[in-house]
Design an enzyme around this catalytic site. Structure first.
Site, PDB file in Angstrom:
ATOM      1  N   HIS A   8       0.828  -1.203   0.000  1.00 13.30           N
ATOM      2  CA  HIS A   8       0.000   0.000   0.000  1.00 13.30           C
ATOM      3  C   HIS A   8       0.868   1.262   0.000  1.00 13.30           C
ATOM      4  CE1 HIS A   8      -2.781  -2.919   2.176  1.00 13.30           C
ATOM      5  NE2 HIS A   8      -3.488  -2.569   1.112  1.00 13.30           N
ATOM      6  N   GLN A 127      -1.235  -3.979  -8.687  1.00 11.35           N
ATOM      7  CA  GLN A 127      -1.420  -5.113  -9.598  1.00 11.35           C
ATOM      8  C   GLN A 127      -1.776  -6.387  -8.845  1.00 11.35           C
ATOM      9  OE1 GLN A 127       1.953  -6.187 -12.205  1.00 11.35           O
ATOM     10  NE2 GLN A 127       1.207  -8.298 -12.047  1.00 11.35           N
TER      11      GLN A 127
END
Length: 266
Positions: A8, A127
């Site tokens: 993150h 992704q």
């Protein structure tokens, strides 16, 4: 969703390099959970998360309450939900959607709400949740959001395991076994790079590797075209998204590798 990790934070850092103002959102979204799933147990580490975001130089942390996001209320039983929801048809039922049929309805709904609240010009997603990236790109296009979707690379542990908030559920034995998913996919990528394009051969290779870890159970493999997310038997010149999920004990681990395409084409 919170329970932040370096994956993150890498997105926040990328946004910091590319944007004038960086807004990060934390919201454990009930609409992404089925009644049988782990909403109550999902890790909530708000104090740690906000400090990580401060350290990454985020300007704003958006943490809306559930009642603001779902003013009509929210139940985990989809048949009893009321209010407005967003569904991206054609990209939500396969891959992860085959296991969690209402998951991407919840994703699309909450992301559209957060977009309306924050009004970003760019939005950053990892992704690691590759199908989510594709669903959100379609939603942005179809609903005319004036937003550029940016996909950041998957961040991995040193043994290849993709970073995930749910990794903290793994005990010591499970954590040792969990990288087998990436090991299997990496072997398939190597075979693809050596010329193998046949789905059956790639799946057989991955199955053999997963079988080496008896506490791991395969849930699915997907080899899909990158545009419509339809399964392919033979990988064509446009490449494919290789993704899959395993159960390690009671914890689901997901991952993906792009075969013959870049993140910009997701």
């Amino acid at each position: 969703m919170g329970a932040l990790h370096q994956g993150h934070i890498s997105l926040v850092q990328q946004a910091r390099r590319e944007c004038d103002i960086v807004v990060a959102s934390i919201f454990v979204n009930p609409a992404q959970f089925a009644p049988t799933e782990d909403l109550a147990k999902y890790p909530r580490t708000e104090e740690q998360d906000t400090q990580m975001l401060r350290d990454a130089k985020a300007d704003v942390v958006l943490m809306p309450p559930v009642e603001e996001m779902y003013p009509s209320g929210i139940t985990l039983d989809v048949s009893k939900q009321v209010g407005t929801f967003v569904s991206v048809q054609g990209k939500s039922h396969q891959m992860e959607g085959s296991i969690r049929p209402h998951f991407f309805r919840g994703v699309a709904t909450v992301v559209s709400k957060l977009f309306n609240m924050a009004q970003p010009t760019k939005a950053y997603f990892g992704q690691k949740d590759v199908q989510q990236c594709s669903v959100i790109r379609s939603m942005v296009r179809d609903l005319l959001f004036p937003i550029e979707v940016v996909v950041g690379e998957t961040v991995r542990e040193t043994d290849g395991l993709a970073m995930s908030s749910r990794n903290r559920y793994l005990n010591k034995e499970e954590r040792k076994a969990a990288p087998v998913l990436y090991k299997a996919m990496a072997a398939a990528e190597k075979a693809y790079n050596s010329g193998v394009r046949d789905r059956k051969k790639l799946v057989e290779l991955m199955d053999q590797i997963i079988a080496q870890e008896p506490i791991c159970e395969k849930q699915y493999w997907s080899i899909a075209d990158p545009v419509e997310l339809k399964e392919v038997n033979e990988i064509g010149p446009d490449g494919a998204i290789l993704s899959g999920a395993i159960l390690v004990g009671k914890t689901r681990i997901i991952d993906n590798i792009l075969l013959g395409l870049s993140r910009q084409k997701l």
